[in-house]
Design a protein around this motif. Structure first.
Motif, short mmCIF file in Angstrom:
data_model
loop_
_atom_site.label_atom_id
_atom_site.label_comp_id
_atom_site.label_asym_id
_atom_site.label_seq_id
_atom_site.Cartn_x
_atom_site.Cartn_y
_atom_site.Cartn_z
N ALA A 14 55.86 7.84 -55.41
CA ALA A 14 56.20 7.02 -56.58
C ALA A 14 57.42 6.18 -56.25
N ARG A 15 57.43 4.93 -56.72
CA ARG A 15 58.56 4.06 -56.41
C ARG A 15 58.74 3.01 -57.51
N PRO A 16 59.93 2.92 -58.07
CA PRO A 16 60.18 1.87 -59.06
C PRO A 16 60.38 0.50 -58.39
N VAL A 17 60.00 -0.54 -59.10
CA VAL A 17 60.21 -1.92 -58.64
C VAL A 17 60.85 -2.66 -59.79
N ASP A 18 61.94 -3.38 -59.51
CA ASP A 18 62.60 -4.10 -60.60
C ASP A 18 61.97 -5.47 -60.78
N MET A 19 61.07 -5.54 -61.74
CA MET A 19 60.40 -6.81 -62.05
C MET A 19 61.18 -7.60 -63.08
N PHE A 20 62.12 -6.95 -63.77
CA PHE A 20 62.77 -7.58 -64.93
C PHE A 20 64.28 -7.39 -64.89
N PRO A 21 64.97 -7.96 -63.87
CA PRO A 21 66.43 -7.81 -63.80
C PRO A 21 67.11 -8.23 -65.11
N HIS A 22 68.18 -7.54 -65.44
CA HIS A 22 69.02 -7.80 -66.63
C HIS A 22 68.33 -7.42 -67.94
N THR A 23 67.18 -6.76 -67.85
CA THR A 23 66.55 -6.21 -69.06
C THR A 23 66.32 -4.72 -68.81
N GLU A 24 65.98 -4.00 -69.88
CA GLU A 24 65.79 -2.54 -69.79
C GLU A 24 64.52 -2.16 -69.04
N HIS A 25 63.65 -3.13 -68.83
CA HIS A 25 62.31 -2.76 -68.34
C HIS A 25 62.29 -2.45 -66.85
N VAL A 26 61.38 -1.56 -66.48
CA VAL A 26 61.21 -1.23 -65.06
C VAL A 26 59.74 -0.91 -64.79
N GLU A 27 59.28 -1.35 -63.64
CA GLU A 27 57.90 -1.12 -63.23
C GLU A 27 57.90 0.06 -62.24
N THR A 28 56.82 0.83 -62.20
CA THR A 28 56.74 1.94 -61.25
C THR A 28 55.34 1.98 -60.65
N VAL A 29 55.26 2.24 -59.35
CA VAL A 29 53.95 2.42 -58.70
C VAL A 29 53.85 3.88 -58.28
N VAL A 30 52.70 4.48 -58.59
CA VAL A 30 52.50 5.90 -58.31
C VAL A 30 51.18 6.09 -57.56
N LEU A 31 51.22 6.92 -56.52
CA LEU A 31 49.99 7.29 -55.82
C LEU A 31 49.62 8.71 -56.21
N MET A 32 48.38 8.88 -56.68
CA MET A 32 47.94 10.21 -57.11
C MET A 32 46.65 10.59 -56.40
N SER A 33 46.43 11.90 -56.32
CA SER A 33 45.16 12.33 -55.76
C SER A 33 44.80 13.68 -56.37
N ARG A 34 43.54 14.03 -56.35
CA ARG A 34 43.15 15.33 -56.92
C ARG A 34 43.40 16.45 -55.92
N ALA A 35 43.10 16.16 -54.67
CA ALA A 35 43.33 17.19 -53.66
C ALA A 35 44.67 16.91 -53.02
N LYS A 36 45.47 17.94 -52.79
CA LYS A 36 46.77 17.72 -52.19
C LYS A 36 46.60 17.54 -50.69
N ASP A 37 46.63 16.23 -50.25
CA ASP A 37 46.48 16.06 -48.80
C ASP A 37 47.72 15.41 -48.22
#
Ligand code: SAH
Length: 383
Positions: free
Chosen positions: A360-383
């Motif tokens: 998971a990693r946040p990306v600042d798409m909206f500097p000087h505002t409260e908002h923040v974007e996050t990208v997450v990688l998920m999977s069902r099996a833990k590999d």
């Protein structure tokens, strides 16, 4: 650190402007870290090198001046409909700010009456301008309270003469008593009704009402991260849910076997289909509808995806979507979220069903505002 003269007047567009940018990033990181603690350790936030003038979309609102036939224009003060007369803005693309000033001048010269919320009379509510920063093309939407727009020809002529980079002018009709800016009906007054921009090596047509990320510099970083998480090798079947005008889908299509996509906005889907053709991409299809219903239908039909991208609006994904994602059992899912609170809620729904968050990693798409974007990688099996 920059100062904004309009902050003191209540503009509120950059609520964090007084906080140094590095501190803003630390605060956003801490917020995402805390919300995602139950799931994983997050990677360091991707900040913006020059965090100013990044917005490719700007809105100017109008109101009549008391005892006058003229109008005031500006940005609504935080939490109200009081206009702050912003003629310079640290967040917006500087050319957009200029174009909106010229458009307001043209409207004044054409004696267009501003919409009066209290008396429910008048015409001009807002103007929304968008700029393709790679192409320089600008679209202008004039939001009116009625379908009848006397003076539209003169206005269009004046504004396109003053700003030759405007490629289309659209009248958007919003008759509702609402604080939503855009209404559902449109008339094209000039040009083709969309602008074209370039992102991640592809060209995109963008209609006024279709969603398009507002920070193009950071969007390329966001999508590169989402693609890296997806780990496409050219063999995968992919679903892009909440796909907008197809920006993620068409970027992924170059690295996958096939991409199916779903999006609620008919305008955005029309753009997406056109964008696929315009870029010579033949392995991507787009359906118009609710993402949850579409994925449930696909799961019922036994359709399989190797990778699912989901990029829902602030309210997050629906339970129908998440339950169907679980049943469809892709190898990986990449969640692009503009709201860490609903992201954490949705991750917790999936965790109970055996899903794991791998990265998971946040990306600042909206500097000087409260908002923040996050990208997450998920999977069902833990590999
Ligand atoms: N991935 C795109 C769009 C993300 S914004 C991009 O990066 O540009 C979220 C999108 O979800 C918007 O285009 C919105 O119209 C769409 N949307 C909202 N609710 C939806 C739903 N229930 N089903 C499908 N799409 C939806």
């Amino acid at each position: 650190m920059e100062n904004c003269l309009y902050a003191a007047q209540g503009c509120g567009g950059c609520s964090l402007l007084a906080t140094p940018y590095e501190t803003q990033l630390l605060q956003k990181q801490a917020r995402v870290d805390e919300l995602l603690t139950p799931f994983c350790v997050t990677e360091p936030i991707i900040g913006m090198e020059t965090p100013y003038h990044y917005r490719n979309k700007a809105i100017l609102s109008f109101a009549p001046l008391p005892h006058s036939r003229r109008f005031a224009s500006g940005i609504y003060a935080a939490g109200s409909h009081r206009l702050v007369p912003v003629t310079d803005c640290l967040l917006q693309d500087a050319r957009l700010t200029e174009v909106l000033q010229k458009a307001a001048e043209a409207a004044a010269n054409c004696h267009l009456p501003a919409w009066d919320e209290d008396r429910e009379a008048g015409l001009l509510r807002h103007m929304v301008a968008r700029r393709g920063v790679k192409t320089g093309e600008i679209s202008l939407a004039v939001v009116t309270a009625e379908a009848v727009f006397p003076g539209s020809r003169d206005f269009t002529k004046a504004v396109t003469k003053a700003c030759p980079d405007i490629v289309t002018v659209v009248q958007n009709i919003n008759t509702r008593k609402t604080s939503a800016v855009l209404g559902d009906t449109e008339k094209v007054l000039f040009g083709k009704g969309f602008l074209t921009d370039e992102l991640c090596g592809s060209r995109f047509q963008i209609s006024t009402r279709a969603f398009y990320q507002v920070n193009p510099v950071q969007t390329e970083k966001l999508y590169a991260l989402a693609l890296e998480y997806a780990g496409l090798t050219g063999k995968e079947t992919v679903l892009d849910a909440y796909c907008g005008i197809g920006t993620i889908a068409l970027t992924a299509a170059k690295k996958a076997k096939s991409v199916a996509s779903v999006e609620l906005s008919a305008d955005a889907v029309r753009n997406a289909r056109h964008n696929a053709r315009m870029n010579g991409i033949e392995n991507a299809v787009f359906a118009c509808g609710d993402a949850g219903e579409a994925l449930e239908g696909a799961a019922n039909a036994g359709e399989r995806f190797d990778v699912v991208f989901l990029d829902p609006p602030r309210e997050g994904a629906s339970e129908q979507f998440l339950a169907s994602l679980d049943r469809a059992a892709p190898k990986r899912a990449v969640y692009v979220s503009c709201n860490p609170e609903t992201l954490a809620r949705d991750l917790s729904f999936l965790k109970k069903r055996g899903w794991h968050v791998l990265r998971a990693r946040p990306v600042d798409m909206f500097p000087h505002t409260e908002h923040v974007e996050t990208v997450v990688l998920m999977s069902r099996a833990k590999d």
